[in-house]
Structures are given as C-alpha cells and as structure tokens.
Write an enzyme that holds these catalytic residues in place. Structure first.
Site, mmCIF file in Angstrom:
data_model
loop_
_atom_site.group_PDB
_atom_site.id
_atom_site.type_symbol
_atom_site.label_atom_id
_atom_site.label_comp_id
_atom_site.label_asym_id
_atom_site.label_seq_id
_atom_site.Cartn_x
_atom_site.Cartn_y
_atom_site.Cartn_z
ATOM 1 C CD GLU A 119 31.125 20.411 -16.419
ATOM 2 O OE1 GLU A 119 32.011 21.261 -16.174
ATOM 3 O OE2 GLU A 119 30.995 19.360 -15.761
ATOM 4 C CG HIS A 155 25.025 15.493 -7.035
ATOM 5 N ND1 HIS A 155 25.761 16.272 -6.176
ATOM 6 C CD2 HIS A 155 25.935 14.917 -7.864
ATOM 7 C CE1 HIS A 155 27.041 16.163 -6.463
ATOM 8 N NE2 HIS A 155 27.179 15.345 -7.487
#
Ligand SMILES: Cc1ncc(C[n+]2csc(CCOP(=O)(O)OP(=O)(O)O)c2C)c(N)n1
Length: 658
Positions: A397, A464
C-alpha cells in the site's frame, strides 16, 4: 584513485569538475554562516558531490530527479539560481515553499526536481509513479531517485523496488552508502555485504559504483540511462562513499573512528579529480582560481540578494487557502433515464464513466484486474480499458500510494482501491505526510482518489470492519467523502476524480449490496460540502453519514411520531456545518450518530462547533452516539453490542424528553 580519462570527453570532464566545485564552495560558505547563526540546520554532502553531480549530469533536463538531504549537487547541476536556494533555506518567499518547509524539502516542476519528505522512504515510490507515467505516455525517459543506506531499511525501499521490478519501470535507484545513518554504522543497519546484492532478489540489475570517482559515476550512469531509455527497466546502483561530517552539523562525528575519516579524506572526490585534471593538463592552477572566483562571486551576490529579502509575511487567509489546490467544480447534469441499482453498481458505473472521460486516469489495486477486485467493482474493466490502465498491484500500500503521488506529478490521475479500508494503515504515511501536505508545501497537487471499502455489520472482525475516516478528517490537505446512497456515490465519485486534491472515498461494505436506488444512467457530478436533508421535522436534528444514516432512517420509520430533521453529511471534509447550524437553530436539539468509536471522531468536532456557534439555540446538551471504545469484535452478538444502533434509539428518546 583511478580515473579512466578516455571514457568521458575533456570538455565534459571540466564541466563535471566545475559542477562539483560549486556545491562544495556553497557548503563551505554555509558552514561559516551556520557558525554565525545566520542559517539553521545544515546536512552536509561534503565528500559525496560526485554522486549528485554525476547522476544529475547523466540525465536529460526533462527527466525527473528525486534527491535527498545531501544532494545539493543535484540542485546546482540543474542550475537553480543560488539566491532561490538561499531564500529557501532562510524560509523566505523567493524560495520554493513560501517559508513552509525547510532545507531540501521541496520540489519544482520547472527544474524537474522532486524533493524529499523527512520520512525518506516514500520518495522511492514517488519515483515509481513518475516512471510509470512516462511509460504510459511512451516517453523514453529515466527517473532517478536517491536514498541513503539507512533509508534502505525502510519498508518503502522493499516495496518500491519490488513494484518497479514487477512493472518494469525505468527507475534508477541510487543508494548513497556513506557508512552511517545518523550514528548507526552499516553493520547495524543491514546484514548483507553489499546493498547492491539486493538487486537480483528483486529481479533487477544492480551494480556497485565508486561514488567518489566522478568519471566512474558519470560514465556508468550515462551508459545505464541510455540503455534504460531504449529498454525501460529499473536498475539499482550502490554508490560507495563516506559521510565526512556529522549527520547534521550540530551532531558532530564523535562516534566515527578517526582512521576512517582519514582514509576517506584521502579519497576526496574533488581534490583527487582536480589532481587528475591538472596532470592531464585539462586544468591549470590559474583556471582553478578563475573558476573558484566566479563561483565565490556568484555565491556572494546571491547571498546578498537572499539576505536583503524581507522576512516572509504572515497572511492567514493565504495559509489556509493554499492547503488545497483550487478546484473549479463543474456541474454535469444527467438525463431522466434511471436504473434501480445497488450502491456497489453505482460506484462501479461512476468509476467506469470517469475512465471513459479521463484518458489519463489509471486504476490501481490488489486483484482489481482480471479478478475484478474482491468486491467486483472493476469486473470487466480490463477488457474495456486494458491492463495498462487497470493495474493489479503487489501487496504494498505504501509504495502504491506514493506511486499515485508520482503519477500525479507527471500528469496522470489515479484511483487506488484499498482492498479493505483497514489496510490503509500500511499506506498511511504517504497519505498524511506526502499527499496531504504537498500542495501547501510546494504547490504540487496529488490528483489521487483512494477508494475505501469500509465498515462493520458484516461479521468480519477487527481488521475488516473499521470505518477509519477520522484518521483522515484530522489531517489538513485531504478531502473525505462518505456517501450513504447509490445516487450520491456515483455523483460524488465523479466529482472526486475531477478534483485535483487527494480524496479518501469511503464506501460502506454493508451498504454495497443492500441499498438500491434509482440512479441516472448518464455521467453526472455532485458538489462537495452539501449535506442532504433526508427528513424534515421541528423537534430534533439528527446528523449522520454512511451506515448511520440508514440506522437513523430505520428508527425514525419505526417511530413516525418523532419530528426530526435528518441530515446525511455526504462529505466530511469539506463539511456542511451551515446545514447543521440552520437545522439546530430550528430544533434546538442535536444528536450525532457515527459508526466509528466515539473518542476523537467526527461527531465530537460537530458537537464542539455547534456548542461554540449555536449555544444560545440549544435546549439540551448535544449528544454523540457511537460505537464502543473497543476494537470491532467478530461474533455477531458482540458486534451488535459494539455498534450503536440500539443505543442511538435510547439516546434519541432521552434527548427528545429532555
Ligand atoms: C521514518 C524516519 N525515521 C527516522 C528519521 C530520522 N532520520 C533522519 S535522516 C536519518 C539517517 C538517514 O540515514 P541514511 O539514509 O543513510 O542517509 P544519510 O543521512 O546517511 O545521508 C534518520 C535516522 C526520519 N527522518 N524518518
């Protein structure tokens, strides 16, 4: 030191000498000014000039170069007027940052230089993005980026080299191995013998270069760049050199053994090259003196100019204005044809239509190409737009966010899909430190949208399920968009992509497939900073965004007697405080519902602003309702207990009865 004189023509040899002399003489002057207290910090590159000058001299003027804090020679070789550098170091307006950043922390499109941020590593990923833009535009160009050997320990180094290798990007990674990272010697920094050894591990050519030998540096880099322009690929170079002075002047060199300093002093790149040029009769004592005098004169003249420049003036309006690039919002209206689609379809459609509209838009993310992304937003995109523009990324990322910054610098827009908003933490540094601050610092903008599939209610556990918008609303320079409905999602995504500023675009996973709406088929935009008044009533104001809006709607539907204004914020930065004030002035009561845990969230700031600005209209305390101050648990009943839907109903009734 062995110089191979035949590898570089004589005129160029003389030029290289001159180019090394200039930063050396500037530095010597700076050291005097430092002792006189006329400048603040100084990071010396004395002894390392051959690397900056050699690399910068091998590039063409239209090729980007990304220097670090010891690369004065890059700036001087690119012929930046000295007085502008001096003004920059004194925080004056003729510098490159309006006094907002120090030393070498700036970039300039005019000279195709992209300066560092203090965090070192992101620079490498930015180079990847710049090189990718060149590749996409079919420019036969190299991008050169520097790092110290200390910086190679950062994750960004690994991520950026890997990304460049996988994407075959023409980036020249230049490690200046000068023996120490602050006080840390190389044997405490890395375990391999040479950092160049890491190249093959990435599937990348690499080479060791004597960083104190200007002819070796120039001819090696020149040869490699010529080859990279023909056959684009990344190359790793490790320049062996030595840091002759302290990390910065105040910190000294006590921890450096004297024999090491002595040995490297013998290898001084300028003294040795000067001797060689004298032997070769390319230089004479007279010419040396003339050259030095010319440089001294230039330094003195430009220093005077910079010193006589007045201190920067404080203009608060300008300070605030320059945080963002001005965005000339264009309203695109839609026709009457609509389809009943889900929020996920609206995002996908909006993205696709923006891809059609902007030839220079690239989408990057994990598994987004043939696989279509984990939520299938980009399903079928590869067939329409090709793999150049729909790019699968490795799991990195930080490098991809930095690459998005680099793409923007080189004229390419990008949308990056975070696979889950939770994973933005590994790309956090470049978002909040690079993208967010770049416009304020040196007027560059980050034309980047980061899509953030977020939120709980789907039994996905602590990693998540987060809705982490408050990590970003805190940071000036970012815009934060958070639609709750398909219509808004499509229009606001189009606007986000048109806006040249960095945008975090939150998409609630729990709403992806559960919320349907009639959505126009056409491309359209919606403005930022306009809340939607979903319900009107005079008893209380309810403010929310994202999934919270739907909880509020459910509860108001079940309790039709409650007369409430319900405001869906839609964008959190900018935030429509006027709509909130107007409503509170009417109702006298405010309850704010957010899905995130309470402390430091968006609700707290809304509450504070309303107290400060609408106190006299309030009939009750402003209430904030949010999730528990815990991570998000997995088991359904624990998750329901964590989320605030039930507590919201209770607090709403309590506040109404107040
Ligand atoms: C992420 C981060 N950690 C720590 C620092 C503090 N710091 C600044 S420069 C530096 C040493 C860098 O060493 P190296 O990369 O070898 O470059 P050199 O200074 O030797 O040229 C350190 C530790 C920083 N700026 N950023």
């Amino acid at each position: 030191m062995q110089y191979k004189g035949d590898s570089v023509d004589k005129a160029m040899q003389l030029k290289l000498y001159q180019r090394m002399l200039k930063p050396r003489l500037i530095e010597e002057k700076m050291l005097i000014l430092l002792r006189q207290g006329k400048i603040s910090k100084w990071f010396s590159g004395i002894g390392q000039e051959a690397i900056s000058v050699g690399v910068a001299s091998a590039l063409t003027p239209d090729e980007y170069i990304l220097p670090m804090h010891r690369n004065l020679g890059v700036f001087t070789t690119r012929n930046i007027p000295l007085h502008r550098l001096f003004s920059q170091w004194q925080g004056k307006a003729n510098g490159f940052t309006n006094g907002r950043d120090r030393s070498f922390h700036f970039g300039t499109q005019e000279y195709k230089i992209v300066g560092m941020i203090s965090h070192l590593g992101p620079q490498l990923g930015v180079a990847d993005g710049i090189a990718l833009a060149d590749l996409l535009k079919n420019n036969k160009r190299v991008t050169a980026v520097f790092t110290g050997e200390g910086g190679t320990s950062e994750g960004d180094f690994h991520e950026s080299l890997n990304l460049a290798a996988v994407w075959n990007l023409p980036v020249l990674f230049c490690i200046e191995n000068n023996g120490y990272g602050l006080s840390t010697p190389t044997n405490e920094q890395y375990k391999c013998e040479n950092l160049a050894d890491k190249g093959p591990g990435y599937g990348m050519e690499s080479q060791i270069v004597d960083g104190n030998n200007i002819l070796e540096v120039f001819s090696t880099v020149d040869g490699i760049c010529k080859s990279m322009r023909k056959n684009p690929r990344p190359v790793l170079l490790e320049f062996k050199t030595f840091r002759m002075r302290g990390h910065e002047e105040a910190s000294g060199t006590k921890y450096v053994p004297q024999d090491l300093l002595d040995a490297w002093e013998e290898k001084d790149p300028i003294v040795n090259f000067e001797k060689f040029l004298l032997d070769e009769k390319i230089l004479s004592a007279h010419l040396i003196e003339t050259l030095k005098n010319e440089i001294y004169a230039e330094i003195d003249y430009d220093l005077k100019k910079a010193f006589s420049e007045q201190e920067i003036e404080v203009d608060q309006t300008k300070e605030l204005r320059d945080v963002y690039k001005v965005f000339d919002y264009q309203q695109y209206n839609h026709g009457s044809t609509t389809n009943n689609i889900r929020l996920i379809d609206a995002v996908s459609q909006g993205l696709k239509q923006s891809m059609d509209r902007h030839d220079n838009l690239v989408v990057m993310g994990q598994d987004i190409a043939d696989y279509g992304g984990v939520f299938k937003i980009t399903e079928g995109f590869v067939q329409t737009f090709g793999k150049e523009r729909i790019r699968n990324t490795p799991i990195c990322e930080s490098a991809v966010v930095s690459a998005a910054m680099g793409l923007s610098i080189n004229g390419v827009k990008s949308v990056m899909e975070m696979q889950f908003a939770d994973f933005v933490s590994t790309g956090f540094n470049p978002i909040v430190n690079y993208l967010a601050k770049v416009h304020y610092r040196w007027g560059e903008n980050a034309d980047v949208v980061i899509r953030m599939p977020c939120g709980a209610g789907v039994g996905a556990g602590p990693f998540h399920s987060q809705t982490n918008e408050a990590w970003f609303t805190k940071t000036p320079g970012l815009k934060v968009v958070y639609p709750a409905f398909p219509y808004d999602a499509k229009g606001l995504l189009a606007t986000s992509i048109n806006d040249p500023n960095p945008i975090l675009f939150f998409e609630h996973k729990g709403l992806y497939r559960s919320i349907y709406q009639e959505v126009p088929e056409d491309y359209y935009t919606l403005p930022f900073g306009k809340a939607a008044l979903l319900k009107e009533g005079s008893d209380i104001t309810v403010v929310s965004y994202g999934l919270g809006v739907h909880w509020a709607l459910d509860i108001l539907k079940d309790n039709p007697d409650i007369k409430a204004d319900l405001l869906d914020l839609r964008t959190l930065q900018p935030m429509d405080m006027d709509a909130i004030y107007t409503s509170v002035q009417k109702t006298g009561k405010l309850i704010i519902l957010q899905e995130d845990s309470l402390f430091g969230g968006v609700a707290s700031d809304i509450s504070a602003l309303v107290m400060e600005n609408c106190f006299k209209f309030l009939d009750a305390p402003v209430m904030r309702v949010a999730s528990l101050e815990t991570p998000i648990p997995f088991a359904k009943n624990l998750e329901n207990n964590y989320l605030p839907k039930e507590r919201f109903a209770n607090e709403l009734f309590r506040l109404l009865a107040y």
